[in-house]
Enzyme design. Sequence first.
Site, short mmCIF file in Angstrom:
data_model
loop_
_atom_site.label_atom_id
_atom_site.label_comp_id
_atom_site.label_asym_id
_atom_site.label_seq_id
_atom_site.Cartn_x
_atom_site.Cartn_y
_atom_site.Cartn_z
N HIS A 1 -158.40 64.73 49.81
CA HIS A 1 -158.97 63.74 50.74
C HIS A 1 -159.78 62.68 49.97
O HIS A 1 -159.76 61.50 50.32
CB HIS A 1 -159.85 64.43 51.79
CG HIS A 1 -159.11 65.49 52.56
ND1 HIS A 1 -159.74 66.48 53.25
CD2 HIS A 1 -157.77 65.70 52.74
CE1 HIS A 1 -158.83 67.28 53.82
NE2 HIS A 1 -157.63 66.82 53.52
N ASP B 1 -153.12 63.61 53.69
CA ASP B 1 -152.79 64.47 52.55
C ASP B 1 -151.74 63.83 51.64
O ASP B 1 -151.82 63.90 50.41
CB ASP B 1 -152.27 65.84 53.04
CG ASP B 1 -153.39 66.72 53.57
OD1 ASP B 1 -154.55 66.47 53.26
OD2 ASP B 1 -153.07 67.68 54.31
N HIS C 1 -153.22 63.56 59.88
CA HIS C 1 -153.83 64.29 58.76
C HIS C 1 -152.80 64.58 57.67
O HIS C 1 -153.12 64.54 56.48
CB HIS C 1 -154.53 65.58 59.19
CG HIS C 1 -155.30 66.16 58.06
ND1 HIS C 1 -156.55 65.71 57.71
CD2 HIS C 1 -154.95 67.06 57.12
CE1 HIS C 1 -156.95 66.33 56.62
NE2 HIS C 1 -155.99 67.16 56.23
N HIS D 1 -148.09 69.61 51.14
CA HIS D 1 -148.38 69.26 49.75
C HIS D 1 -147.22 69.57 48.80
O HIS D 1 -146.90 68.79 47.91
CB HIS D 1 -149.62 70.00 49.26
CG HIS D 1 -150.89 69.52 49.88
ND1 HIS D 1 -151.31 68.22 49.78
CD2 HIS D 1 -151.83 70.18 50.61
CE1 HIS D 1 -152.47 68.10 50.42
NE2 HIS D 1 -152.80 69.26 50.94
ZN LIG Z 1 -155.89 67.76 54.22
#
Ligand SMILES: [Zn+2]
Length: 285
Positions: free
Chosen positions: A80, A241, A237, A264
């Site tokens: 973040h 990321d 969100h 991710h």
């Molecule tokens: Zn995150």
Amino acid sequence: MQNLRKTIAKGVEYEGIGLHTGTLTKVRLIPVSEVDKNSPTGIVFLRDGVAIPAHLTFVKSSQRCVVLSNGDVSVSTVEHLLAALYSFGISDVHIFVEGQEIPIGSGDATHWVRLLMEAGTRELEQERKVITVHKPIEVRDERTGAYARAVADKKLSVHYTFEHERPFIGVQSFLCDDLRAHFISDIAPARTFGFIEEVEELFKRGLGKGGSLENCLIVFSDGYSAPLRFEDELVRHKVLDLIGDLALLGVDLNAHVEVYKGGHELHLQLIHHIWERLMSGEGEI
Ligand SMILES: [Zn+2]
């Protein structure tokens, strides 16, 4: 228009708990000095005297959060903060970390936005490398149908799709034609989320120790733990990321990035491919 490398104008600090470790960590952001501005090093975390560059070659793990390490020294949950730095165009800064995990704040990136606004930015004399995608790059998980691809665009844009079997979530799709321009208003406030069954599993594994309703949106079987900030907050969100992961390229990327069912690990697979192509060519990818 020349795109110059940037650092922060003055040092700033932030203290808070880490989502997974639950421990208090202090982070100090220091501008690169007159000395090292001639040989820019990029974004570097410094912990216990060890420098850990914010670069994909230093990624140790990307399950749940991104962990960077150099030898035995690591810093976790960097994404973040890196996303906020990337959107402010900050290419060079030293981040001194007293602790293991970057503070989670309220689960979003608004604490980093406030901190970077307080710090201000300062241009360096060196030109910033910007890469553009000429030939599409794609990674795919045949088992789940997930994919991530980067195609040509003049700016960094995204089309991210997230879906979940809970009917009140369904399919969330977020389209943005200029991520850097819309980061503060449309992406930074989107909070970390966790499904209740995953949260229980995390606790069993000794993670999520710093998790609370103040820094994490919990998804129950029939609704959320708090009112949403955006109807599609979950996918936003995911985009937050993604930007943090893209920062690990260490160069500016202008491309349209399309992700379906990502996380991710998938983001980093795509970024590895981009990096490999960048390393094998003459700057054109
Ligand atoms: Zn995150």
